[in-house]
Design a protein around this motif. Sequence first.
Motif, PDB file in Angstrom:
ATOM      1  N   GLU A  18      83.128 -67.052  20.771  1.00  0.00           N
ATOM      2  CA  GLU A  18      83.712 -66.782  22.073  1.00  0.00           C
ATOM      3  C   GLU A  18      84.972 -65.944  21.899  1.00  0.00           C
ATOM      4  O   GLU A  18      85.756 -66.166  20.979  1.00  0.00           O
ATOM      5  CB  GLU A  18      84.034 -68.090  22.805  1.00  0.00           C
ATOM      6  N   GLU A  19      85.144 -64.984  22.814  1.00  0.00           N
ATOM      7  CA  GLU A  19      86.299 -64.092  22.729  1.00  0.00           C
ATOM      8  C   GLU A  19      86.508 -63.441  24.100  1.00  0.00           C
ATOM      9  O   GLU A  19      85.558 -62.952  24.711  1.00  0.00           O
ATOM     10  CB  GLU A  19      86.066 -63.016  21.669  1.00  0.00           C
ATOM     11  N   GLY A  20      87.748 -63.441  24.556  1.00  0.00           N
ATOM     12  CA  GLY A  20      88.092 -62.751  25.787  1.00  0.00           C
ATOM     13  C   GLY A  20      87.323 -63.222  27.008  1.00  0.00           C
ATOM     14  O   GLY A  20      87.057 -62.434  27.919  1.00  0.00           O
ATOM     15  N   GLY A  21      86.990 -64.507  27.038  1.00  0.00           N
ATOM     16  CA  GLY A  21      86.269 -65.042  28.183  1.00  0.00           C
ATOM     17  C   GLY A  21      84.776 -64.791  28.163  1.00  0.00           C
ATOM     18  O   GLY A  21      84.105 -64.965  29.193  1.00  0.00           O
ATOM     19  N   TYR A  22      84.236 -64.378  27.014  1.00  0.00           N
ATOM     20  CA  TYR A  22      82.797 -64.114  26.891  1.00  0.00           C
ATOM     21  C   TYR A  22      82.221 -64.900  25.721  1.00  0.00           C
ATOM     22  O   TYR A  22      82.913 -65.178  24.728  1.00  0.00           O
ATOM     23  CB  TYR A  22      82.524 -62.630  26.651  1.00  0.00           C
ATOM     24  N   ARG A  23      80.947 -65.237  25.825  1.00  0.00           N
ATOM     25  CA  ARG A  23      80.178 -65.686  24.684  1.00  0.00           C
ATOM     26  C   ARG A  23      79.548 -64.459  24.057  1.00  0.00           C
ATOM     27  O   ARG A  23      78.864 -63.694  24.725  1.00  0.00           O
ATOM     28  CB  ARG A  23      79.091 -66.677  25.103  1.00  0.00           C
ATOM     29  N   ARG A  33      77.631 -59.464  25.166  1.00  0.00           N
ATOM     30  CA  ARG A  33      78.670 -60.302  25.766  1.00  0.00           C
ATOM     31  C   ARG A  33      78.137 -60.872  27.069  1.00  0.00           C
ATOM     32  O   ARG A  33      77.731 -60.120  27.963  1.00  0.00           O
ATOM     33  CB  ARG A  33      79.944 -59.484  26.017  1.00  0.00           C
ATOM     34  N   VAL A  34      78.148 -62.196  27.180  1.00  0.00           N
ATOM     35  CA  VAL A  34      77.627 -62.881  28.365  1.00  0.00           C
ATOM     36  C   VAL A  34      78.677 -63.880  28.839  1.00  0.00           C
ATOM     37  O   VAL A  34      79.624 -64.206  28.114  1.00  0.00           O
ATOM     38  CB  VAL A  34      76.288 -63.583  28.058  1.00  0.00           C
ATOM     39  N   PRO A  35      78.537 -64.411  30.066  1.00  0.00           N
ATOM     40  CA  PRO A  35      79.528 -65.358  30.569  1.00  0.00           C
ATOM     41  C   PRO A  35      79.586 -66.638  29.751  1.00  0.00           C
ATOM     42  O   PRO A  35      78.639 -66.987  29.041  1.00  0.00           O
ATOM     43  CB  PRO A  35      79.035 -65.643  32.003  1.00  0.00           C
TER      44      PRO A  35
END
Length: 379
Positions: A196-201, A178-180
């Motif tokens: 993308e999920e929950g504000g992450y790539r 999980r990255v920005p």
Amino acid sequence: MRLAPILCLSLAAPIAFASPGPRIVEHDVQVRLDPYRSRLEATDRFTIVGYQQSLLRFLLNEDLEIASLRIEGRDLRWREEAFDRAHWVDLPAGEGGAFEGVREVLVNLPAGGEDSLDLVIAYAGTVLYSLRGPDQSYDRSFETTSGLVEERGVYLAGSTFWVPTVPGDLFSFRLEARVPPGWESVSQGELVGRFEEGGYRIARWRAADPMEEAYCVAGPYVFREADFKNIKIQTFLYESNDAAELHERYVGAARTFLDRYGREIGPYPFPKFALVENFWQTGFGMPSFTLLGTQVIRLPFIPGTSFGHEILHNWWGNGVYVDWEKGNWCEGLTAYGADYAYKTDQGPREGAAYRRGELQKYRNFVSGSEDFPLVEFRS
């Protein structure tokens, strides 16, 4: 990791030395990377076999604090000790800070007759080692690091000890990174999911073949992909005016070399080959991808020369592994099948000139007192 000059880019050498006791054969890692705080948070479900002994000893980065260690939902007891070479069989001196910032973790295993055990470990901490030059002298050497998580990018390797490590073990693994937003991550093997999920790539990678170490490289990349004979050719490049052109240039070169070596040697051993751009100047080769610096990647001769050298390493060195105690045979074989071969493609004079140049380098580097038989060569 081994380093090499720009004109002859090298594979990233593994930290792989046999040690007794239980072996780790598989990892299932979920990692969240926060480059703005230089922090990672990870959970690893790893499988061990051969645990006739009741004690599991593995290595982990000393800056990663263990939150829990469990088996089938039950907490396990563990203790930590300073790294001691005496606990590991045939462990060499290492180079480039190969055992920088590592400690031993000792786990009491439950009694039982199972063939294997699955342990789940959760841990977190800061990873930020400085860049440094190699311990050995090379022409145009590259800087390296034991590992870093920072705003410009992420580099995690075997030398980071960011997953539980028993030196010498070969293991398959799955990785969910999980990255920005606006970032991408890359590892060995096959990309099996990207969303993308929950504000992450989030990217999911699967390395089904036994590996000597696990890599995770990440940065603010633009991801592109092409196909060639059931092989994915991927590029992870920083956004720039020439990124699309670089993608096309390197995809074309990759197709040429994959076709050539597939005919000369046999099927390419991985499901993808990726070109990954790096914010510091590197020429590293890992199983199924290469990490090239922003300046290196734009040198006009790289796609037709050193890039092919890196692709060939996926057969020799990253496909068929090296026993480092018996010498780095793969570098000579790869140079023969790449650097020397490309010169002989131009004609016999060019091939002879390349060979003469290499012999001159050897004569300039090795004096009579330093010479030794080939059988004694060690990398």
